[in-house]
Write an enzyme that holds these catalytic residues in place. Structure first.
Site, mmCIF file in Angstrom:
data_model
loop_
_atom_site.group_PDB
_atom_site.id
_atom_site.type_symbol
_atom_site.label_atom_id
_atom_site.label_comp_id
_atom_site.label_asym_id
_atom_site.label_seq_id
_atom_site.Cartn_x
_atom_site.Cartn_y
_atom_site.Cartn_z
ATOM 1 N N GLN A 278 3.256 -10.599 1.342
ATOM 2 C CA GLN A 278 3.376 -9.806 0.122
ATOM 3 C C GLN A 278 4.713 -10.057 -0.567
ATOM 4 O O GLN A 278 4.782 -10.108 -1.796
ATOM 5 C CB GLN A 278 3.188 -8.325 0.466
ATOM 6 C CG GLN A 278 1.771 -7.998 0.902
ATOM 7 C CD GLN A 278 1.651 -6.632 1.572
ATOM 8 O OE1 GLN A 278 2.590 -6.140 2.205
ATOM 9 N NE2 GLN A 278 0.496 -6.007 1.435
ATOM 10 N N ARG B 267 4.470 1.194 -1.006
ATOM 11 C CA ARG B 267 5.771 1.045 -1.656
ATOM 12 C C ARG B 267 5.612 0.308 -2.976
ATOM 13 O O ARG B 267 4.741 -0.546 -3.150
ATOM 14 C CB ARG B 267 6.747 0.283 -0.765
ATOM 15 C CG ARG B 267 6.492 -1.223 -0.732
ATOM 16 C CD ARG B 267 7.578 -1.992 -0.006
ATOM 17 N NE ARG B 267 7.528 -1.754 1.426
ATOM 18 C CZ ARG B 267 8.493 -1.147 2.115
ATOM 19 N NH1 ARG B 267 9.590 -0.770 1.511
ATOM 20 N NH2 ARG B 267 8.368 -0.964 3.404
ATOM 21 N N ALA C 264 -9.953 -3.338 -4.896
ATOM 22 C CA ALA C 264 -10.117 -4.711 -4.402
ATOM 23 C C ALA C 264 -8.809 -5.486 -4.441
ATOM 24 O O ALA C 264 -8.813 -6.710 -4.518
ATOM 25 C CB ALA C 264 -11.186 -5.442 -5.225
ATOM 26 N N CYS D 224 0.816 -1.212 0.000
ATOM 27 C CA CYS D 224 0.000 0.000 0.000
ATOM 28 C C CYS D 224 0.852 1.265 0.000
ATOM 29 O O CYS D 224 0.359 2.334 -0.368
ATOM 30 C CB CYS D 224 -0.949 0.006 1.188
ATOM 31 S SG CYS D 224 -0.132 0.077 2.792
#
Length: 394
Positions: free
Chosen positions: A87, A11, A157, A9
């Site tokens: 992530q 980087r 989303a 969110c």
């Protein structure tokens, strides 16, 4: 270009390695930093000057240590949050499916994932740590009070949108709508949350009946204009509206924050939450930093030895070819006068001689693995680029 793209969110990072010079050419390939810059300029149609103002570059040891810190959540907005390691793993898996992760880069990401897990296992940095999505909920509570029965819209989303939506659901938000550029993905996430999907074009009208809107898309322009917020608030003057913009670049026009009844927060506000979190975890963070530093040195040692291996293998291959050739000449002159056992003994003896002669240079090169020593060894023993390439394949 080989590489891994890591996006969260807050980087977007590009990890790549520079291949060696093209065979037969004195010019290095145009890779690394310049190639990444050109990709961003072409992909997003932005000027190089604008890009340079926001770009940070880490090379070699700095890059390794940075990735290890990222995977350990030391570089996260909320220190200790648990989403980042997933992530990193997803970015690595995606690059692997695309075939863009060569051996050394693959090993780096595998090691980074192990370091991240080790930090969480051996320190308390992740104990009761809030996530970015949980921090969003806390900001909403401060603005609106109890969230039970509230209505919310999540714009975007992707991973950040999904995490925010699930955090809101856990906090008691009654209805969650999902707006996304791809309607199918919006419907999928809305279904998982027992909510509904809406089109982005419906967002201004949907503001009339919602309490919380979280923006987390990758759109290059504002998704929600201040004029649309102003029109909605004119029809709901006594109901506050909480807007949280965690997108980069921003999804919501900052001017919306000056409208009566609107509480607009962005990543800077999350940073204040993160700062409090860091102060509470300073001792665990120091221990985690030491682990990261130690693991960085271990990886560098592995990397240096990796550079030495082709030269050592090429040297031993060349020595063994010479040994086999001279042994063959000797056996030919003896014209079958030796038994099989004697031939085996002679072969073992020549191998032992080669191993003893090469032991000292091998130990030296592994102990002093710098490019100058490797160059001297290659020149001294007349090891060609073809020998090195073959050894690398071996």
């Amino acid at each position: 270009v080989p590489g891994v793209i890591l996006g969260t969110c807050n980087r977007s990072e590009f990890y790549t390695i520079e291949p060696p010079n093209e065979p037969g050419s004195n010019q290095p390939w145009k890779v690394g930093e310049e190639r990444v810059k050109q990709f961003l300029v072409d992909r997003f149609n932005i000027a190089l000057l604008d890009l340079d103002r926001y770009l940070y570059v880490h090379r070699e040891q700095e890059c390794i240590e940075h990735l290890f810190r990222v995977a350990s959540s030391l570089d996260s907005m909320i220190m200790g949050e648990e989403q980042i390691i997933g992530q990193v793993r997803d970015a690595f898996d995606f690059a692997g499916q695309a075939g863009t992760v060569p051996g050394p880069l693959s090993h780096l990401f595998q090691r980074a994932l192990r370091v991240g897990r080790k930090v969480r296992r051996e320190t308390g940095i992740g104990r009761d740590a809030p996530s970015v999505s949980q921090a969003c909920v806390e900001l909403a509570r401060k603005a609106l009070g109890d969230l039970k029965g509230r209505r919310s819209i999540v714009v975007g989303a992707g991973d950040a949108g999904e995490l925010a939506a699930r955090a809101l659901r856990r906090a008691g938000v009654k209805e969650i709508s999902v707006a996304n550029r791809t309607q199918a993905r919006a419907q999928e996430l809305a279904g998982e949350l027992s909510g509904q999907a809406i089109a982005l074009e419906e967002l201004p009208n949907a503001l009339l009946d919602t309490d919380i809107v979280i923006g987390c898309t990758g759109a290059p322009e504002y998704i929600l204009a201040a004029s649309a917020v102003r029109d909605a608030m004119a029809d709901r003057p006594h109901r506050p509206l909480f807007l949280l913009d965690i997108a980069v670049p921003r999804d919501f026009d900052p001017a919306a924050g000056s409208i009566d009844g609107v509480h607009l927060h962005d990543l800077d506000d999350l940073e204040s939450v993160a700062q409090t979190n860091r102060h509470q975890r300073e001792q665990e963070a120091r221990w985690a930093e030491r682990l990261v530093t130690d693991e960085t040195q271990r990886f560098l040692e592995w990397s240096r030895n990796l550079e030495v291996v082709p030269t050592v293998v090429a040297l031993r291959n060349k020595a063994d070819r010479i040994r086999e050739k001279e042994l063959g000449k000797t056996l030919k002159r003896l014209n079958g006068k030796l038994s099989a056992e004697e031939v085996a003994s002679l072969d073992a003896m020549t191998q032992a001689i080669v191993n003893k002669l090469l032991h000292a240079p091998t130990v030296y090169l592994k102990g002093q693995p710098n490019s100058g020593n490797l160059k001297v060894a290659r020149e001294f023993f007349k090891i060609s680029e073809e020998d090195i390439l073959q050894a690398s394949e071996d």
